[in-house]
Write a protein that holds these residues in place. Sequence first.
Motif, PDB file in Angstrom:
ATOM      1  N   PHE A  15      -5.718   7.271   1.998  1.00  0.00           N
ATOM      2  CA  PHE A  15      -5.559   5.815   1.918  1.00  0.00           C
ATOM      3  C   PHE A  15      -6.665   5.135   2.712  1.00  0.00           C
ATOM      4  O   PHE A  15      -6.955   5.516   3.842  1.00  0.00           O
ATOM      5  N   ASP A  16      -7.277   4.128   2.093  1.00  0.00           N
ATOM      6  CA  ASP A  16      -8.301   3.326   2.766  1.00  0.00           C
ATOM      7  C   ASP A  16      -7.799   1.886   2.855  1.00  0.00           C
ATOM      8  O   ASP A  16      -7.754   1.161   1.856  1.00  0.00           O
ATOM      9  N   GLY A  17      -7.420   1.502   4.050  1.00  0.00           N
ATOM     10  CA  GLY A  17      -6.849   0.177   4.255  1.00  0.00           C
ATOM     11  C   GLY A  17      -7.809  -0.971   3.983  1.00  0.00           C
ATOM     12  O   GLY A  17      -7.391  -2.093   3.734  1.00  0.00           O
ATOM     13  N   ASP A  18      -9.112  -0.680   4.007  1.00  0.00           N
ATOM     14  CA  ASP A  18     -10.095  -1.730   3.710  1.00  0.00           C
ATOM     15  C   ASP A  18     -10.074  -2.101   2.231  1.00  0.00           C
ATOM     16  O   ASP A  18     -10.493  -3.200   1.861  1.00  0.00           O
ATOM     17  N   LEU A  19      -9.630  -1.172   1.393  1.00  0.00           N
ATOM     18  CA  LEU A  19      -9.618  -1.412  -0.055  1.00  0.00           C
ATOM     19  C   LEU A  19      -8.277  -1.953  -0.544  1.00  0.00           C
ATOM     20  O   LEU A  19      -8.204  -2.581  -1.592  1.00  0.00           O
ATOM     21  N   CYS A  20      -7.211  -1.700   0.199  1.00  0.00           N
ATOM     22  CA  CYS A  20      -5.853  -2.054  -0.244  1.00  0.00           C
ATOM     23  C   CYS A  20      -5.727  -3.554  -0.481  1.00  0.00           C
ATOM     24  O   CYS A  20      -6.155  -4.360   0.329  1.00  0.00           O
ATOM     25  N   ARG A  21      -5.158  -3.910  -1.634  1.00  0.00           N
ATOM     26  CA  ARG A  21      -4.963  -5.318  -1.969  1.00  0.00           C
ATOM     27  C   ARG A  21      -3.575  -5.807  -1.597  1.00  0.00           C
ATOM     28  O   ARG A  21      -3.182  -6.918  -1.947  1.00  0.00           O
ATOM     29  N   HIS A  22      -2.799  -4.962  -0.990  1.00  0.00           N
ATOM     30  CA  HIS A  22      -1.472  -5.346  -0.503  1.00  0.00           C
ATOM     31  C   HIS A  22      -0.558  -5.890  -1.592  1.00  0.00           C
ATOM     32  O   HIS A  22       0.260  -6.755  -1.347  1.00  0.00           O
ATOM     33  N   ALA A  23      -0.740  -5.370  -2.793  1.00  0.00           N
ATOM     34  CA  ALA A  23       0.143  -5.778  -3.883  1.00  0.00           C
ATOM     35  C   ALA A  23       1.501  -5.091  -3.769  1.00  0.00           C
ATOM     36  O   ALA A  23       2.469  -5.520  -4.383  1.00  0.00           O
ATOM     37  N   GLY A  24       1.550  -4.027  -2.982  1.00  0.00           N
ATOM     38  CA  GLY A  24       2.815  -3.331  -2.771  1.00  0.00           C
ATOM     39  C   GLY A  24       3.279  -2.513  -3.954  1.00  0.00           C
ATOM     40  O   GLY A  24       4.437  -2.114  -4.026  1.00  0.00           O
ATOM     41  N   ARG A  25       2.386  -2.249  -4.861  1.00  0.00           N
ATOM     42  CA  ARG A  25       2.784  -1.520  -6.062  1.00  0.00           C
ATOM     43  C   ARG A  25       3.264  -0.109  -5.737  1.00  0.00           C
ATOM     44  O   ARG A  25       4.218   0.386  -6.329  1.00  0.00           O
ATOM     45  N   CYS A  26       2.588   0.526  -4.795  1.00  0.00           N
ATOM     46  CA  CYS A  26       2.977   1.891  -4.436  1.00  0.00           C
ATOM     47  C   CYS A  26       4.364   1.913  -3.795  1.00  0.00           C
ATOM     48  O   CYS A  26       5.196   2.759  -4.115  1.00  0.00           O
ATOM     49  N   VAL A  27       4.621   0.957  -2.922  1.00  0.00           N
ATOM     50  CA  VAL A  27       5.913   0.882  -2.220  1.00  0.00           C
ATOM     51  C   VAL A  27       7.036   0.603  -3.211  1.00  0.00           C
ATOM     52  O   VAL A  27       8.123   1.184  -3.138  1.00  0.00           O
ATOM     53  N   ALA A  28       6.769  -0.289  -4.164  1.00  0.00           N
ATOM     54  CA  ALA A  28       7.784  -0.636  -5.157  1.00  0.00           C
ATOM     55  C   ALA A  28       8.015   0.506  -6.140  1.00  0.00           C
ATOM     56  O   ALA A  28       9.131   0.752  -6.580  1.00  0.00           O
ATOM     57  N   GLY A  29       6.939   1.227  -6.456  1.00  0.00           N
ATOM     58  CA  GLY A  29       7.032   2.254  -7.493  1.00  0.00           C
ATOM     59  C   GLY A  29       7.624   3.558  -7.021  1.00  0.00           C
ATOM     60  O   GLY A  29       8.304   4.247  -7.779  1.00  0.00           O
ATOM     61  N   LEU A  30       7.351   3.935  -5.775  1.00  0.00           N
ATOM     62  CA  LEU A  30       7.815   5.231  -5.263  1.00  0.00           C
ATOM     63  C   LEU A  30       8.145   5.076  -3.773  1.00  0.00           C
ATOM     64  O   LEU A  30       7.445   5.586  -2.908  1.00  0.00           O
ATOM     65  N   PRO A  31       9.230   4.371  -3.480  1.00  0.00           N
ATOM     66  CA  PRO A  31       9.523   4.022  -2.081  1.00  0.00           C
ATOM     67  C   PRO A  31       9.839   5.211  -1.181  1.00  0.00           C
ATOM     68  O   PRO A  31       9.666   5.120   0.033  1.00  0.00           O
ATOM     69  N   GLU A  32      10.271   6.334  -1.771  1.00  0.00           N
ATOM     70  CA  GLU A  32      10.562   7.499  -0.925  1.00  0.00           C
ATOM     71  C   GLU A  32       9.272   8.100  -0.359  1.00  0.00           C
ATOM     72  O   GLU A  32       9.284   8.750   0.681  1.00  0.00           O
ATOM     73  N   VAL A  33       8.163   7.885  -1.054  1.00  0.00           N
ATOM     74  CA  VAL A  33       6.870   8.414  -0.589  1.00  0.00           C
ATOM     75  C   VAL A  33       6.097   7.353   0.202  1.00  0.00           C
ATOM     76  O   VAL A  33       5.524   7.644   1.249  1.00  0.00           O
ATOM     77  N   PHE A  34       6.094   6.111  -0.314  1.00  0.00           N
ATOM     78  CA  PHE A  34       5.313   5.033   0.308  1.00  0.00           C
ATOM     79  C   PHE A  34       6.259   4.035   0.957  1.00  0.00           C
ATOM     80  O   PHE A  34       7.015   3.341   0.271  1.00  0.00           O
ATOM     81  N   ASP A  35       6.233   4.003   2.284  1.00  0.00           N
ATOM     82  CA  ASP A  35       7.129   3.106   3.025  1.00  0.00           C
ATOM     83  C   ASP A  35       6.357   2.562   4.227  1.00  0.00           C
ATOM     84  O   ASP A  35       6.125   3.260   5.214  1.00  0.00           O
ATOM     85  N   THR A  36       5.941   1.298   4.137  1.00  0.00           N
ATOM     86  CA  THR A  36       5.097   0.728   5.191  1.00  0.00           C
ATOM     87  C   THR A  36       5.870   0.499   6.488  1.00  0.00           C
ATOM     88  O   THR A  36       5.270   0.233   7.524  1.00  0.00           O
ATOM     89  N   GLY A  37       7.192   0.626   6.451  1.00  0.00           N
ATOM     90  CA  GLY A  37       7.987   0.467   7.661  1.00  0.00           C
ATOM     91  C   GLY A  37       8.169   1.768   8.425  1.00  0.00           C
ATOM     92  O   GLY A  37       8.914   1.826   9.392  1.00  0.00           O
ATOM     93  N   ARG A  38       7.500   2.807   7.983  1.00  0.00           N
ATOM     94  CA  ARG A  38       7.688   4.133   8.562  1.00  0.00           C
ATOM     95  C   ARG A  38       6.330   4.687   8.982  1.00  0.00           C
ATOM     96  O   ARG A  38       5.303   4.314   8.459  1.00  0.00           O
ATOM     97  N   ARG A  39       6.299   5.559   9.976  1.00  0.00           N
ATOM     98  CA  ARG A  39       5.074   6.265  10.350  1.00  0.00           C
ATOM     99  C   ARG A  39       5.358   7.757  10.312  1.00  0.00           C
ATOM    100  O   ARG A  39       6.287   8.201  10.964  1.00  0.00           O
ATOM    101  N   PRO A  40       4.551   8.557   9.579  1.00  0.00           N
ATOM    102  CA  PRO A  40       3.494   8.089   8.692  1.00  0.00           C
ATOM    103  C   PRO A  40       4.075   7.364   7.484  1.00  0.00           C
ATOM    104  O   PRO A  40       5.164   7.715   7.031  1.00  0.00           O
ATOM    105  N   TRP A  41       3.335   6.412   6.976  1.00  0.00           N
ATOM    106  CA  TRP A  41       3.908   5.613   5.889  1.00  0.00           C
ATOM    107  C   TRP A  41       3.814   6.284   4.532  1.00  0.00           C
ATOM    108  O   TRP A  41       4.482   5.871   3.593  1.00  0.00           O
ATOM    109  N   ILE A  42       3.008   7.364   4.440  1.00  0.00           N
ATOM    110  CA  ILE A  42       2.935   8.142   3.202  1.00  0.00           C
ATOM    111  C   ILE A  42       3.464   9.550   3.471  1.00  0.00           C
ATOM    112  O   ILE A  42       2.958  10.251   4.348  1.00  0.00           O
TER     113      ILE A  42
END
Length: 70
Positions: A15-42
């Motif tokens: 993941f490259d945070g400089d490129l992320c557009r913060h659309a949240g598509r990953c979090v919405a699509g696969l929340p068990e893998v992508f969770d920005t409220g958790r560390r590590p978030w992926i």
Amino acid sequence: MSRKSYPGEQVTVSFDGDLCRHAGRCVAGLPEVFDTGRRPWILPDAAEAGAVIAQVGRCPSGALRIEPRS
Ligand code: SF4
């Protein structure tokens, strides 16, 4: 460059945070893998590898990437 790797048993996601557009598509699509409220978030092993690869492919910015096995 701020690309960071998240190694899993079957796939490694990076993941490259400089490129992320913060659309949240990953979090919405696969929340068990992508969770920005958790560390590590992926957590690449939290879903079937095919689902992780498919979701990474839907990232619109290129921030998420599947890393080749070394
Ligand atoms: S799908 Fe890609 S651009 Fe959208 S929030 Fe996730 S990493 Fe960022």
